[in-house]
Design an enzyme around this catalytic site. Structure first.
Site, PDB file in Angstrom:
ATOM      1  N   TRP A 218       7.208  -0.053   4.070  1.00  0.00           N
ATOM      2  CA  TRP A 218       7.846   0.631   2.931  1.00  0.00           C
ATOM      3  C   TRP A 218       9.211   1.182   3.318  1.00  0.00           C
ATOM      4  O   TRP A 218       9.993   1.572   2.462  1.00  0.00           O
ATOM      5  CB  TRP A 218       6.935   1.730   2.372  1.00  0.00           C
ATOM      6  CG  TRP A 218       7.058   3.076   3.026  1.00  0.00           C
ATOM      7  CD1 TRP A 218       6.666   3.409   4.282  1.00  0.00           C
ATOM      8  CD2 TRP A 218       7.623   4.262   2.443  1.00  0.00           C
ATOM      9  NE1 TRP A 218       6.938   4.723   4.534  1.00  0.00           N
ATOM     10  CE2 TRP A 218       7.525   5.277   3.421  1.00  0.00           C
ATOM     11  CE3 TRP A 218       8.184   4.578   1.208  1.00  0.00           C
ATOM     12  CZ2 TRP A 218       7.970   6.573   3.186  1.00  0.00           C
ATOM     13  CZ3 TRP A 218       8.637   5.884   0.995  1.00  0.00           C
ATOM     14  CH2 TRP A 218       8.532   6.852   1.973  1.00  0.00           C
TER      15      TRP A 218
ATOM     16  N   HIS B 224      12.406  11.807   3.699  1.00  0.00           N
ATOM     17  CA  HIS B 224      11.728  13.048   4.053  1.00  0.00           C
ATOM     18  C   HIS B 224      11.540  13.971   2.857  1.00  0.00           C
ATOM     19  O   HIS B 224      10.424  14.441   2.623  1.00  0.00           O
ATOM     20  CB  HIS B 224      12.348  13.769   5.240  1.00  0.00           C
ATOM     21  CG  HIS B 224      11.360  14.758   5.767  1.00  0.00           C
ATOM     22  ND1 HIS B 224      10.280  14.386   6.529  1.00  0.00           N
ATOM     23  CD2 HIS B 224      11.195  16.068   5.510  1.00  0.00           C
ATOM     24  CE1 HIS B 224       9.502  15.439   6.731  1.00  0.00           C
ATOM     25  NE2 HIS B 224      10.038  16.471   6.127  1.00  0.00           N
TER      26      HIS B 224
ATOM     27  N   ASP C  94       7.158  21.204 -26.377  1.00  0.00           N
ATOM     28  CA  ASP C  94       7.163  19.869 -25.766  1.00  0.00           C
ATOM     29  C   ASP C  94       8.191  19.888 -24.660  1.00  0.00           C
ATOM     30  O   ASP C  94       8.731  20.926 -24.310  1.00  0.00           O
ATOM     31  CB  ASP C  94       7.511  18.790 -26.820  1.00  0.00           C
ATOM     32  CG  ASP C  94       6.981  17.409 -26.406  1.00  0.00           C
ATOM     33  OD1 ASP C  94       7.306  16.968 -25.294  1.00  0.00           O
ATOM     34  OD2 ASP C  94       6.266  16.786 -27.206  1.00  0.00           O
TER      35      ASP C  94
ATOM     36  N   TYR D 155       7.937  15.642   0.498  1.00  0.00           N
ATOM     37  CA  TYR D 155       7.745  16.963  -0.119  1.00  0.00           C
ATOM     38  C   TYR D 155       7.630  16.841  -1.633  1.00  0.00           C
ATOM     39  O   TYR D 155       6.985  17.650  -2.289  1.00  0.00           O
ATOM     40  CB  TYR D 155       8.877  17.917   0.272  1.00  0.00           C
ATOM     41  CG  TYR D 155       8.860  18.227   1.749  1.00  0.00           C
ATOM     42  CD1 TYR D 155       7.667  18.204   2.445  1.00  0.00           C
ATOM     43  CD2 TYR D 155      10.011  18.525   2.452  1.00  0.00           C
ATOM     44  CE1 TYR D 155       7.615  18.472   3.788  1.00  0.00           C
ATOM     45  CE2 TYR D 155       9.971  18.790   3.809  1.00  0.00           C
ATOM     46  CZ  TYR D 155       8.779  18.759   4.469  1.00  0.00           C
ATOM     47  OH  TYR D 155       8.728  19.022   5.810  1.00  0.00           O
TER      48      TYR D 155
ATOM     49  N   HIS E  66       0.837  -1.197   0.000  1.00  0.00           N
ATOM     50  CA  HIS E  66       0.000   0.000   0.000  1.00  0.00           C
ATOM     51  C   HIS E  66       0.876   1.252   0.000  1.00  0.00           C
ATOM     52  O   HIS E  66       0.663   2.169  -0.785  1.00  0.00           O
ATOM     53  CB  HIS E  66      -0.926  -0.012   1.215  1.00  0.00           C
ATOM     54  CG  HIS E  66      -1.693   1.256   1.415  1.00  0.00           C
ATOM     55  ND1 HIS E  66      -2.690   1.661   0.557  1.00  0.00           N
ATOM     56  CD2 HIS E  66      -1.602   2.231   2.350  1.00  0.00           C
ATOM     57  CE1 HIS E  66      -3.180   2.822   0.971  1.00  0.00           C
ATOM     58  NE2 HIS E  66      -2.531   3.195   2.053  1.00  0.00           N
TER      59      HIS E  66
ATOM     60  N   SER F 218      13.595   6.240 -13.349  1.00  0.00           N
ATOM     61  CA  SER F 218      12.514   6.949 -14.039  1.00  0.00           C
ATOM     62  C   SER F 218      12.365   8.372 -13.498  1.00  0.00           C
ATOM     63  O   SER F 218      12.278   9.332 -14.257  1.00  0.00           O
ATOM     64  CB  SER F 218      11.219   6.164 -13.845  1.00  0.00           C
ATOM     65  OG  SER F 218      10.105   6.986 -14.036  1.00  0.00           O
ATOM     66  N   SER F 219      12.380   8.493 -12.158  1.00  0.00           N
ATOM     67  CA  SER F 219      12.183   9.811 -11.547  1.00  0.00           C
ATOM     68  C   SER F 219      13.337  10.748 -11.843  1.00  0.00           C
ATOM     69  O   SER F 219      13.138  11.939 -12.099  1.00  0.00           O
ATOM     70  CB  SER F 219      12.038   9.674 -10.038  1.00  0.00           C
ATOM     71  OG  SER F 219      10.871   8.981  -9.728  1.00  0.00           O
TER      72      SER F 219
ATOM     73  N   LYS G 105       2.127  29.545   3.057  1.00  0.00           N
ATOM     74  CA  LYS G 105       1.321  29.041   1.943  1.00  0.00           C
ATOM     75  C   LYS G 105      -0.172  29.056   2.289  1.00  0.00           C
ATOM     76  O   LYS G 105      -0.995  29.528   1.519  1.00  0.00           O
ATOM     77  CB  LYS G 105       1.766  27.625   1.539  1.00  0.00           C
ATOM     78  CG  LYS G 105       3.207  27.593   1.055  1.00  0.00           C
ATOM     79  CD  LYS G 105       3.465  26.551  -0.002  1.00  0.00           C
ATOM     80  CE  LYS G 105       2.780  26.827  -1.306  1.00  0.00           C
ATOM     81  NZ  LYS G 105       3.539  27.642  -2.238  1.00  0.00           N
TER      82      LYS G 105
ATOM     83  N   ARG H 258       1.247   0.906  15.127  1.00  0.00           N
ATOM     84  CA  ARG H 258       1.014   0.731  13.690  1.00  0.00           C
ATOM     85  C   ARG H 258       1.356  -0.699  13.278  1.00  0.00           C
ATOM     86  O   ARG H 258       2.019  -1.418  13.989  1.00  0.00           O
ATOM     87  CB  ARG H 258       1.980   1.604  12.888  1.00  0.00           C
ATOM     88  CG  ARG H 258       1.844   3.039  13.063  1.00  0.00           C
ATOM     89  CD  ARG H 258       3.042   3.745  12.428  1.00  0.00           C
ATOM     90  NE  ARG H 258       3.043   3.592  10.973  1.00  0.00           N
ATOM     91  CZ  ARG H 258       3.989   4.095  10.178  1.00  0.00           C
ATOM     92  NH1 ARG H 258       4.994   4.756  10.695  1.00  0.00           N
ATOM     93  NH2 ARG H 258       3.917   3.937   8.880  1.00  0.00           N
TER      94      ARG H 258
ATOM     95  N   GLU I 183      11.188  12.987   0.005  1.00  0.00           N
ATOM     96  CA  GLU I 183      10.168  12.293  -0.786  1.00  0.00           C
ATOM     97  C   GLU I 183       8.753  12.764  -0.432  1.00  0.00           C
ATOM     98  O   GLU I 183       7.919  12.928  -1.315  1.00  0.00           O
ATOM     99  CB  GLU I 183      10.296  10.781  -0.572  1.00  0.00           C
ATOM    100  CG  GLU I 183       9.189   9.951  -1.199  1.00  0.00           C
ATOM    101  CD  GLU I 183       9.157  10.008  -2.722  1.00  0.00           C
ATOM    102  OE1 GLU I 183      10.232  10.196  -3.327  1.00  0.00           O
ATOM    103  OE2 GLU I 183       8.057   9.876  -3.297  1.00  0.00           O
TER     104      GLU I 183
ATOM    105  N   SER J 120      -2.622  26.186  -5.917  1.00  0.00           N
ATOM    106  CA  SER J 120      -2.444  27.613  -6.218  1.00  0.00           C
ATOM    107  C   SER J 120      -3.155  27.989  -7.512  1.00  0.00           C
ATOM    108  O   SER J 120      -3.846  29.015  -7.581  1.00  0.00           O
ATOM    109  CB  SER J 120      -0.957  27.951  -6.327  1.00  0.00           C
ATOM    110  OG  SER J 120      -0.327  27.782  -5.081  1.00  0.00           O
TER     111      SER J 120
ATOM    112  N   HIS K 124      14.054  13.282  12.258  1.00  0.00           N
ATOM    113  CA  HIS K 124      12.858  13.290  13.118  1.00  0.00           C
ATOM    114  C   HIS K 124      12.039  12.000  12.916  1.00  0.00           C
ATOM    115  O   HIS K 124      11.100  11.762  13.657  1.00  0.00           O
ATOM    116  CB  HIS K 124      12.017  14.559  12.943  1.00  0.00           C
ATOM    117  CG  HIS K 124      11.382  14.739  11.605  1.00  0.00           C
ATOM    118  ND1 HIS K 124      11.319  15.951  10.969  1.00  0.00           N
ATOM    119  CD2 HIS K 124      10.791  13.872  10.780  1.00  0.00           C
ATOM    120  CE1 HIS K 124      10.706  15.813   9.815  1.00  0.00           C
ATOM    121  NE2 HIS K 124      10.374  14.560   9.665  1.00  0.00           N
ATOM    122  N   HIS K 125      12.400  11.210  11.913  1.00  0.00           N
ATOM    123  CA  HIS K 125      11.785   9.886  11.780  1.00  0.00           C
ATOM    124  C   HIS K 125      12.494   8.857  12.662  1.00  0.00           C
ATOM    125  O   HIS K 125      12.080   7.710  12.728  1.00  0.00           O
ATOM    126  CB  HIS K 125      11.831   9.421  10.328  1.00  0.00           C
ATOM    127  CG  HIS K 125      11.076  10.324   9.392  1.00  0.00           C
ATOM    128  ND1 HIS K 125       9.756  10.151   9.093  1.00  0.00           N
ATOM    129  CD2 HIS K 125      11.455  11.434   8.719  1.00  0.00           C
ATOM    130  CE1 HIS K 125       9.354  11.104   8.259  1.00  0.00           C
ATOM    131  NE2 HIS K 125      10.362  11.890   8.018  1.00  0.00           N
TER     132      HIS K 125
ATOM    133  N   THR L 224       5.168  26.677   5.453  1.00  0.00           N
ATOM    134  CA  THR L 224       3.863  26.075   5.171  1.00  0.00           C
ATOM    135  C   THR L 224       2.744  26.994   5.648  1.00  0.00           C
ATOM    136  O   THR L 224       1.705  27.105   4.997  1.00  0.00           O
ATOM    137  CB  THR L 224       3.714  24.686   5.826  1.00  0.00           C
ATOM    138  OG1 THR L 224       4.163  24.763   7.173  1.00  0.00           O
ATOM    139  CG2 THR L 224       4.518  23.637   5.111  1.00  0.00           C
TER     140      THR L 224
END
Lengths: 544, 289
Positions: A155, A269, A120, A273, A90, A185-186, A347, A466, A271, A284, A318-319, A344
């Site tokens: 994950w 982390h 293009d 964002y 998931h 790919s990314s 925003k 979890r 990721e 926006s 922080h993880h 944030t």
């Protein structure tokens, strides 16, 4: 049809529109719109798989005890392993194959070139390989899930659980190879976007005049370019640990399991964002369009994203608050993490200020944008709580964290995807979505996800960990409510698939600019659906 | 402004909010959660008490921010929809406003950071430990060692549903609870024999990974005698949900008596044969790999 196209193109004296038809058009595509469409289709397919995984998880958790066994699993241990595979799958599918392909590959490919007035992407063939690597990656991941018990590592793939001793067999290796392909790919996609945005803007489309969606994709591309190689390195180390006798993460041979956590989250982390910043861009555009006002504090908005991207690279630990880091290290990461609340906050307030004084049409894309703000603020404030390492002792690895990141990052990103879909589907297909059904979809989805995730705050505070398939009976009540929410959300998701089908099949034809005066970006200046070759002449933005 | 902040964070306000949200926890079971619980478990250590106190501050800030944003949005929906306001304004800048909404969050973060760091350093380690408990995570049970009491050790293995006695909570009950003295500074040393686990007891405010090849340190001082429960909090394989933690806190005298009997009872605590039999009985696959 093919003949008509040829005649039309000849009349224009150009052959840009001449393209292969049938399967060749898609497999060999170098057109940013076709590739964008393929990304969106891939995302829809993956969303069906990843979403089904989440429903299976919620069905298991609906009541205490082990609910059911699947027919191909011969004992309970195999089922428990499969549950962990569902949790792992998931996460991977939603992050790498639903949100990223839709927001970056799909909407990014479709609209970044159009918004900056480019014909293009800079490297159209590289664009093709980016997509097909991702498709191959998804196939590998699904194969991994059904190989020798599957990867039941979460994950985050923490060793030693993910090493050859505790996960023998090919499942984790296939998963690693899948991520390698997704990463390649990314990175190729990121290089393409950066080059396109820096070099292919129309005259007058200065950096500081680019639509915020283009800014968002630019920042995201840099995050990908810097974060993915770290993941690739860590994955390779894990792969050689598993297969070639290295011991990067094996304490018994002088390695360090926590090193993996540092490397993984140095990627992980940024990721998150990578997922949410393109969502910022879409929100926006949508808010500005439907408020019929330019975005408030444009430069602040653009540089808030740059700042978020920068800070995103210095908060990873922080993880790891409960992994045994030195207390001074944790003190630094608390301070750095809290700082993220400032950009944030800018925003959120700028979106509100854009709406303030506007003449707002609450069409479906705008409903999803308002929903996004609510979810993002809800998840944002719990993020401020989680940033504190002392507080995190109570929250870490509980359902509170699950609730937090689904609100702030996962469901918020999905709301941005829906917002972007309803906003742009007219431009992409030339057809109007069914308006009433779309509103029903919004309300069902909004209620559904809140019923799923709000009670999980309570579960987490009460201490439910979890990634468990069964829980002490005290947690039954709110788990049941959460599962009901999951069924509501699924009904809404099925309705969305019907809406997609209905729109493409029988939606009414629409004009070039369906949203009126508020829609000022370049994609609304061309007909709907956008022609295969967007601009006959390069748009000149110098006077605008 | 400062007055307002002081009022909002004053002790009576904090107490009122925590009472409101924690309603019903006063007579709640200690050491584990209850059906439909919406709040933390009752604090059983000074660390958890401070975590709850800090969370009261955080929660007020969280609620105020959400109310502010939702309030503004509701006003916007009511006041600035296309019917009520047919002509949109063209305002796109206001430097003062932008400075304010950058500055105030910074100020709020400082209000949060100071107590946050105090709590962090307080919860980290204890200077004058009176005893030490060593915790070793295994797939899928805990092993406890008392290095200061002759170094005896024993396994604490999950009790499956069909063997539960009346009153024993499902998924939280173990064969040998770990016994600790109340009102004592106890140093916890944590490590693992295989994958990473996490020793967590919510009512203690303790949650720390057990990592092979490392020893992590934290501490606990239990306020009162009683039974306290927790669960493994790091995904550790198929039986992750089945390695609960049960701490039995007793008076110092009772603890001394227990140590005397435990030394005899667990003299062979590290023998593999009885352990394998027990694991099999608890339906824990010996090698699920």
């Amino acid at each position: 049809m093919a003949n008509e196209t040829t005649v039309a193109e000849t009349a224009h004296g150009a052959d840009h529109g001449h393209h292969p038809s049938g399967w060749r058009r898609w497999l060999f595509s170098t057109n940013h719109k076709d590739i964008g469409s393929m990304y969106i289709v891939l995302s829809l397919i993956a969303a069906f798989v990843g979403g089904s995984f989440s429903v299976l998880i919620r069905m298991e958790l609906a009541e205490p005890g082990i609910q059911f066994n699947l027919f191909w699993l011969d004992n309970e241990a195999a089922y428990l392993q499969f549950y962990n595979v569902l949790v792992t799958g998931h996460g991977f599918i939603m992050v790498f194959f639903v949100v990223m392909p839709a927001l970056i590959g799909g909407f990014g490919n479709w609209f970044v070139p159009m918004m900056i007035g480019a014909p293009d992407m800079a490297f159209p063939r590289m664009n093709n390989i980016s997509f097909w690597l991702l498709a191959a990656s998804l196939v590998l991941l699904v194969i991994a899930a059904f190989t020798q018990g599957g990867p039941g590592t979460g994950w985050t793939v923490y060793p030693p659980l993910s090493n050859a001793e505790f996960h023998p067999g090919a499942a984790v290796d296939l998963g690693i190879l899948s991520l390698h392909l997704a990463g390649a790919s990314s990175v190729l996609g990121a290089v393409n976007f950066i080059t396109t945005i820096f070099n292919m803007r129309a005259p007058g489309m200065l950096i500081h005049r680019m639509p915020l969606f283009v800014w968002a994709i630019l920042v995201t591309a840099f995050l990908l370019l810097l974060a993915i190689p770290v993941l690739a390195g860590a994955l390779t180390m894990l792969l050689t640990d598993r297969n070639f006798g290295t011991a990067f993460f094996d304490a018994a041979q002088g390695g360090d399991p926590v090193l993996w956590q540092q490397l993984f989250w140095f990627f992980g982390h940024p990721e998150v964002y990578i997922i949410i910043i393109p969502a910022f861009g879409i929100i926006s555009q949508v808010i500005s369009t439907f408020s019929k006002k330019p975005i408030f504090g444009y430069l602040g908005m653009a540089y808030a994203m740059v700042f978020i991207g920068f800070v995103g690279f210095v908060v990873w630990a922080h993880h790891l608050y409960t992994s045994g880091l030195d207390v001074d290290t944790r003190a630094y990461f608390v301070s750095a993490t809290l700082v993220i609340a400032v950009p944030t906050g800018i925003k959120i307030f700028s979106w509100l200020a854009t709406m303030w004084g506007g003449s707002i049409d609450f069409r479906t894309p705008m409903l999803f944008a308002c929903g996004f703000i609510f979810l993002f603020v809800m998840g944002g404030v719990t993020g401020v709580a989680l940033a504190n390492a002392g507080m995190d002792i109570a929250f870490h690895d509980t359902y509170f964290v699950v609730a937090h990141f689904h609100y702030v990052m996962a469901i918020a990103a999905v709301f941005a995807m829906f917002s972007g879909f309803y906003y742009w589907i007219g431009k992409m297909s030339g057809r109007q979505y069914p308006r009433v059904l779309a509103r029903i979809h919004f309300w069902l989805f909004f209620i559904g996800v809140n019923v799923v995730f709000f009670p999980q705050h309570f579960l987490g505070m009460a201490g439910m960990p979890r990634r468990i398939p069964d829980y002490p009976d005290a947690y039954a009540g709110w788990n049941y409510v959460s599962s009901i929410g999951s069924y509501i959300t699924s009904a809404s998701a099925l309705l969305f698939f019907y809406i997609v089908w209905k729109t493409l099949r029988s939606g009414e034809k629409i004009a070039a600019n369906q949203w009126g005066e508020g829609a000022t970006t370049l994609e609304w200046t061309v007909e709907s659906p956008a022609p295969f070759h967007t601009f006959e002449d390069t748009p000149d933005m110098t006077e605008k | 402004m400062l007055k307002l902040v002081k009022l909002v964070f004053s002790a009576p306000m904090l107490a009122a909010v925590s009472l409101l949200l924690g309603a019903g926890t006063a007579d709640a079971a200690i050491g584990r959660s209850e059906p439909w619980q919406m709040w933390f478990q009752t604090a059983a250590t000074p660390v958890m008490e401070r975590i709850l106190e800090f969370h009261n501050l955080l929660l007020i800030i969280e609620i105020l921010i959400v109310l502010l944003v939702v309030g503004i949005m509701c006003y916007i929906i009511f006041r600035f929809n296309a019917k009520s306001n047919p002509v949109p304004s063209k305002t796109t800048h206001n430097t003062l406003l932008e400075v304010v909404w950058t500055g105030i969050p910074l100020f709020i973060l400082i209000i949060i950071a100071i107590p946050s760091l105090k709590l962090l350093y307080y919860a980290d380690k204890v200077q004058d430990a009176e005893m030490t408990l060593k915790v070793t995570g295994n797939q899928w049970y805990w092993n406890y060692t008392y290095p200061g009491h002759g170094g005896f050790s024993f396994d604490s293995i999950f009790v499956p549903d069909e063997e539960l006695k009346k009153g024993q909570p499902r998924l939280l009950t173990v064969d040998n609870p770990v016994v600790l003295p109340a009102r004592t500074n106890i140093r916890l040393l944590l490590t693992s024999a295989d994958v990473i686990h996490n020793w967590a007891v919510p009512s203690f405010g303790v949650k720390l990974d057990t990592v092979g090849g490392r020893i992590n340190e934290t501490w606990v001082n239990i306020n009162e005698e009683g039974d306290y429960y927790g669960m493994c909090s790091e995904l550790c394989g198929v039986n992750h949900a089945y390695m609960p933690i049960h701490v039995k806190a007793v008076s110092k005298a009772d603890f001394a008596a227990w140590v005397a009997t435990a030394k005899r009872e667990f003299a062979d605590g590290d023998d593999d044969a009885p352990r394998a039999a027990k694991l099999a009985k608890a339906d824990i696959p010996a090698v699920a790999r």
